[in-house]
Structure formats: C-alpha cells, structure tokens
Design an enzyme around this catalytic site. Structure first.
Site, PDB file in Angstrom:
ATOM      1  N   LYS A  13     -22.534 -12.027  14.437  1.00  0.00           N
ATOM      2  CA  LYS A  13     -23.949 -11.692  14.193  1.00  0.00           C
ATOM      3  C   LYS A  13     -24.316 -11.935  12.719  1.00  0.00           C
ATOM      4  CE  LYS A  13     -23.456  -7.383  15.505  1.00  0.00           C
ATOM      5  NZ  LYS A  13     -21.970  -7.431  15.749  1.00  0.00           N
ATOM      6  N   ARG A  88     -27.980   0.272  18.448  1.00  0.00           N
ATOM      7  CA  ARG A  88     -26.626   0.330  18.988  1.00  0.00           C
ATOM      8  C   ARG A  88     -26.514   1.290  20.163  1.00  0.00           C
ATOM      9  NH1 ARG A  88     -23.728  -1.773  14.229  1.00  0.00           N
ATOM     10  NH2 ARG A  88     -21.504  -1.825  14.601  1.00  0.00           N
ATOM     11  N   ARG A 127     -11.287 -11.428   8.848  1.00  0.00           N
ATOM     12  CA  ARG A 127     -12.586 -11.491   8.147  1.00  0.00           C
ATOM     13  C   ARG A 127     -12.469 -11.017   6.696  1.00  0.00           C
ATOM     14  NH1 ARG A 127     -17.624  -8.572  10.827  1.00  0.00           N
ATOM     15  NH2 ARG A 127     -16.257  -6.768  10.978  1.00  0.00           N
ATOM     16  N   ARG A 161     -13.052  -5.282   4.673  1.00  0.00           N
ATOM     17  CA  ARG A 161     -13.634  -3.987   5.023  1.00  0.00           C
ATOM     18  C   ARG A 161     -12.561  -2.981   5.410  1.00  0.00           C
ATOM     19  NH1 ARG A 161     -18.482  -5.442   9.085  1.00  0.00           N
ATOM     20  NH2 ARG A 161     -17.794  -3.439   9.939  1.00  0.00           N
ATOM     21  N   ARG A 172     -13.888   0.620  17.986  1.00  0.00           N
ATOM     22  CA  ARG A 172     -15.263   0.115  17.854  1.00  0.00           C
ATOM     23  C   ARG A 172     -15.664  -0.682  19.088  1.00  0.00           C
ATOM     24  NH1 ARG A 172     -14.198  -2.646  12.371  1.00  0.00           N
ATOM     25  NH2 ARG A 172     -16.176  -3.713  12.580  1.00  0.00           N
TER      26      ARG A 172
END
Ligand code: ADP
Ligand code: AMP
Length: 216
Positions: A13, A88, A127, A161, A172
């Site tokens: 996203k 969400r 990431r 992160r 998650r």
C-alpha cells in the site's frame, strides 16, 4: 480523486501510494506513518500508541479517526487523497463515511490489494526505509541502485520498523483477517471496490492500479 488502498500489512500500500502521489498529485495519508511520527516526537498520543503498535494491535478508533479528521481539513488534500492503513475496521469505515459526508467529499475508488500470507511475511521481514527521506526498500525486491545509498536523497542511513518481526507480523495478519478484511464486503456494496493482484511485481501492480483509476 479520493482513494482507499485496502490490504494487509506488507501488501504494498505504502509503495503504491507514494507512486500515485508522485504521478497524480494526490496526498498519501498513512495512519501508520502518522502514528510512528507521533511516537518519534514523544507526543502524548505517541506515548499512548507505542506499546499497542509494538504488539501489532490496533490503536483506538478515537485516536486514528481524529488524526484523519484533522488531516482532511488541511489544504494539501484538496486535489485528493490516498488513504493507506485507514479504515481498519467497521467503526472506522462508518466514521469515515460520516466525515466525508460532513465535508462534502466522496470516495472514487477502494482498491483491494490481494497478497498471500507467506509473501506478506517475506515482504515485511525484508522491508526497510531511508532514515532521512522515508523512501521504502526491500532486501530482495527493491534494492537501492547503489548498495547502501538511498536513490532519492543519497543518505546512507536506513531503518527497520520495530513491529516488522515475524511474531508481530503473524498477529497483525490475524487482526487484518478478522477486523479489516470484512471491509471488502462493506465497500463491495458501494460500487467503488476494485481488486488488483498484489502478488505481481511493483511495476505491474502500479499498472493495474492506473487502469482502475483511468476507469474511476
Ligand atoms: P504496506 O504499506 O502495505 O504495509 P509496503 O508498501 O511497505 O507495504 O511494502 C512492504 C515491502 O514489500 C516493502 O519492502 C516493499 O519494498 C516491498 N514490496 C511492495 N510491493 C511489492 C511487490 N509488488 N512485490 C515485491 N515486493 C514488494
Ligand atoms: P501500518 O503502518 O499501516 O502497518 O500500521 C502500523 C501500526 O499502526 C498498526 O499495527 C497499528 O498498531 C497502528 N495503526 C495504523 N493505522 C491504524 C488504524 N487505522 N487503526 C488502528 N491502528 C492503526
């Protein structure tokens, strides 16, 4: 044009929102980025959100709804916005509907990005972002042109992160499946929902999204 990118953590996203932002002048509104900003600045909201985010759980609806409400009043969203990571759950989606009604705005497209769980785990594990300009990278799928140097700003510092570890990622994903995935039906009823294959490579996903935007 006002859009929602709907998809699980790691679906791409943020990557696609930045590309659309650049190409179409729409503003990316990522609640995750805004919350991480508040944590980094040590604001009251950041202090409240940090532990919840580290566990991979959802921050309270009141907090994220008020962040978005404030953001939608700023002049830089006049040309349009791309919601990334919001809404969400159903309560947030309903709050967004009310907000848009009040402000005389509408959604032009909700784009669902579908990606398999195993691919998500791999994307999240690899990431990282430039510490200076925030450009996103991946150990395997999106390396800087020159190793260790940001393509955009030339910085040599990168960050990962705190919540991008395998345990938190699986939590998650569970939360996504339970609370966020039902929004596909919610937006399916509005006639503005489109699906793209998020398993394709970054450029191909961009082409699919451009295709949708061309028709919206
Ligand atoms: P999200 O914002 O949905 O959590 P990101 O845009 O941060 O996801 O993407 C997660 C990671 O996967 C990033 O490291 C990014 O470079 C990489 N990525 C994004 N899209 C793709 C894709 N289509 N194929 C492979 N890797 C991708
Ligand atoms: P993201 O950057 O979208 O992956 O979000 C990172 C974390 O921020 C999430 O795991 C949540 O803890 C929090 N967060 C971001 N957006 C929301 C939202 N709309 N509602 C609740 N929590 C959120």
């Amino acid at each position: 044009m006002n859009l929602i990118l709907l998809g699980p953590p790691g679906a791409g996203k943020g990557t696609q929102a930045k590309l659309i932002e650049e190409k179409r002048g729409l503003k990316q509104l990522s609640t995750g980025d805004m919350l991480r900003g508040a944590v980094a600045q040590g604001t009251e909201m950041g202090k409240k959100a940090k532990a919840v985010m580290d566990r991979g759980e959802l921050v309270s609806d009141d907090i994220v709804v008020s962040i978005i409400a404030e953001r939608l009043d700023k002049p830089d969203v006049k040309k349009g916005f791309i919601l990334d990571g919001f809404p969400r759950n159903q309560a947030q989606a309903e709050a967004l509907d009310r907000m848009l009604d009040d402000k005389g705005l509408k959604l032009d497209a909700v784009i669902e990005m579908k990606v398999d769980d195993e691919a998500l785990v791999e994307r999240i594990a690899g990431r990282y972002t430039c510490a200076k300009c925030g450009k996103g990278y991946h150990d395997r799928f999106e390396k800087p042109k020159k190793a260790g140097v940001c393509d955009v700003c030339g910085s040599t510092e990168f960050v990962r992160r705190a919540d991008d570890n395998e345990k938190t990622v699986r939590d998650r994903l569970q939360i996504y499946n339970k609370q966020t995935a039902p929004l596909v039906d919610y937006y399916g009823r509005t006639g503005v929902l489109h699906k793209v294959n998020g398993m394709a490579d970054i450029a191909q996903v961009t082409r699919q999204i451009e295709d949708v935007l061309g028709r919206s």
